[in-house]
Write an enzyme that holds these catalytic residues in place. Structure first.
Site, PDB file in Angstrom:
ATOM      1  N   ARG A   1     -13.650  20.476 -11.021  1.00 49.47           N
ATOM      2  CA  ARG A   1     -14.822  19.798 -11.578  1.00 49.47           C
ATOM      3  C   ARG A   1     -15.903  20.799 -11.951  1.00 49.47           C
ATOM      4  O   ARG A   1     -16.576  20.666 -12.971  1.00 49.47           O
ATOM      5  CB  ARG A   1     -15.379  18.766 -10.581  1.00 49.47           C
ATOM      6  CG  ARG A   1     -16.457  17.889 -11.209  1.00 49.47           C
ATOM      7  CD  ARG A   1     -16.811  16.713 -10.340  1.00 49.47           C
ATOM      8  NE  ARG A   1     -17.754  17.058  -9.273  1.00 49.47           N
ATOM      9  CZ  ARG A   1     -18.243  16.158  -8.419  1.00 49.47           C
ATOM     10  NH1 ARG A   1     -17.835  14.895  -8.495  1.00 49.47           N
ATOM     11  NH2 ARG A   1     -19.103  16.522  -7.477  1.00 49.47           N
TER      12      ARG A   1
ATOM     13  N   ASP B   1     -17.478  12.631 -12.976  1.00 44.77           N
ATOM     14  CA  ASP B   1     -17.673  11.181 -12.892  1.00 44.77           C
ATOM     15  C   ASP B   1     -18.331  10.649 -14.170  1.00 44.77           C
ATOM     16  O   ASP B   1     -19.355  11.161 -14.622  1.00 44.77           O
ATOM     17  CB  ASP B   1     -18.551  10.829 -11.695  1.00 44.77           C
ATOM     18  CG  ASP B   1     -17.913  11.229 -10.372  1.00 44.77           C
ATOM     19  OD1 ASP B   1     -16.718  11.585 -10.383  1.00 44.77           O
ATOM     20  OD2 ASP B   1     -18.603  11.187  -9.344  1.00 44.77           O
TER      21      ASP B   1
ATOM     22  N   GLU C   1     -19.226  21.959  -6.630  1.00 49.45           N
ATOM     23  CA  GLU C   1     -20.419  22.610  -7.196  1.00 49.45           C
ATOM     24  C   GLU C   1     -21.094  23.596  -6.225  1.00 49.45           C
ATOM     25  O   GLU C   1     -21.730  24.535  -6.738  1.00 49.45           O
ATOM     26  CB  GLU C   1     -21.434  21.537  -7.641  1.00 49.45           C
ATOM     27  CG  GLU C   1     -21.048  20.797  -8.898  1.00 49.45           C
ATOM     28  CD  GLU C   1     -19.953  19.758  -8.644  1.00 49.45           C
ATOM     29  OE1 GLU C   1     -19.291  19.364  -9.625  1.00 49.45           O
ATOM     30  OE2 GLU C   1     -19.750  19.354  -7.501  1.00 49.45           O
TER      31      GLU C   1
ATOM     32  N   ASP D   1     -12.183  18.868  -6.257  1.00 50.84           N
ATOM     33  CA  ASP D   1     -13.369  18.079  -6.571  1.00 50.84           C
ATOM     34  C   ASP D   1     -14.548  18.553  -5.713  1.00 50.84           C
ATOM     35  O   ASP D   1     -14.387  19.359  -4.794  1.00 50.84           O
ATOM     36  CB  ASP D   1     -13.051  16.608  -6.285  1.00 50.84           C
ATOM     37  CG  ASP D   1     -14.079  15.651  -6.836  1.00 50.84           C
ATOM     38  OD1 ASP D   1     -14.944  16.074  -7.625  1.00 50.84           O
ATOM     39  OD2 ASP D   1     -14.011  14.448  -6.479  1.00 50.84           O
TER      40      ASP D   1
END
Length: 225
Positions: A161, A177, A85, A82
């Site tokens: 993610r 999310d 980015e 997670d």
């Protein structure tokens, strides 16, 4: 019952632990650097964190070592990666320069490319975050899958993610999310199909929603989907 166990982890490594904290001390010199040899530091769940430079082969070896130690303590069958980015929970003040303040900025929050992420002027072994930002999650996925295969010596799974073109060869994806709303249930459908078009065949959404309060009917319909 032939069940498998996987845990969630983030790339951010706390830099405020005792000297005996090996995930930090083992990674000396392998972080994404803000300037020179000074690591970029950003707030994540443990507090101030540094970030492995997964483009550096030595950092990939470091990551496998940490996962091997972790697996010897908690026998996970896969990893859910997670915040890659990479994400920081708060904005970090970045130097004013051509990378952090380019002449053209797309429609992003506050018109700032550095919102809750590593400064784009930060340095990887092979270039600036400005050019590599969208590949950070991909590079972590590749490193994580390689490490798990070496550790487990069997088929495994990585759910990331942040992904990029080609990520489906190394791992899977979830849509990040979402909220416990019918609107987000609706939006998860084109999101799942789009990822299939991008070559990521195993993809899912947070069933019932991540934020807010779900209802029995919404949760049931999401599971049916």
């Amino acid at each position: 019952h032939n069940q498998h166990y996987m845990v969630i982890t983030d790339p951010g490594i706390s830099n405020e632990q005792p000297a005996s904290y090996l995930p930090y001390t083992d990674g000396a010199g392998l972080w994404v650097n803000l300037t020179g040899t000074t690591p970029f530091v950003g707030p994540v769940w443990p507090g101030p964190c540094v970030f492995p430079d997964f483009f550096n082969p030595d950092a990939v070896a470091y990551w496998e070592k940490q996962l091997r130690t972790f697996h010897s303590t908690i026998g996970t069958d896969g990893l859910w990666i997670d915040m890659n980015e990479p994400d920081t929970n708060e904005n970090v003040a970045c130097p004013t320069n051509q990378w952090n303040n380019p002449p053209y900025v797309p429609g992003v929050p506050e018109g700032n490319l550095n919102i809750k992420t590593i400064c784009l002027s930060s340095n990887h072994i092979n270039g600036k975050s400005y050019d590599l930002h969208s590949l950070y999650g991909y590079s972590e996925t590749v490193a994580t899958m390689s490490a798990l295969r070496n550790i487990l010596q069997e088929r495994t799974i990585v759910i990331a993610r942040s992904t990029f073109a080609g990520s489906g060869h190394h791992g899977s994806h979830w849509l990040g999310d979402n909220d416990s709303t019918w609107a987000d249930l609706y939006l998860s459908m084109p999101g799942l199909l789009a990822m299939n078009m991008f070559g990521i065949t195993l993809v899912g959404a947070d069933i019932c929603g991540y934020g807010g309060t779900t209802t029995q009917e919404l949760c049931l319909r999401w599971q049916q989907l």
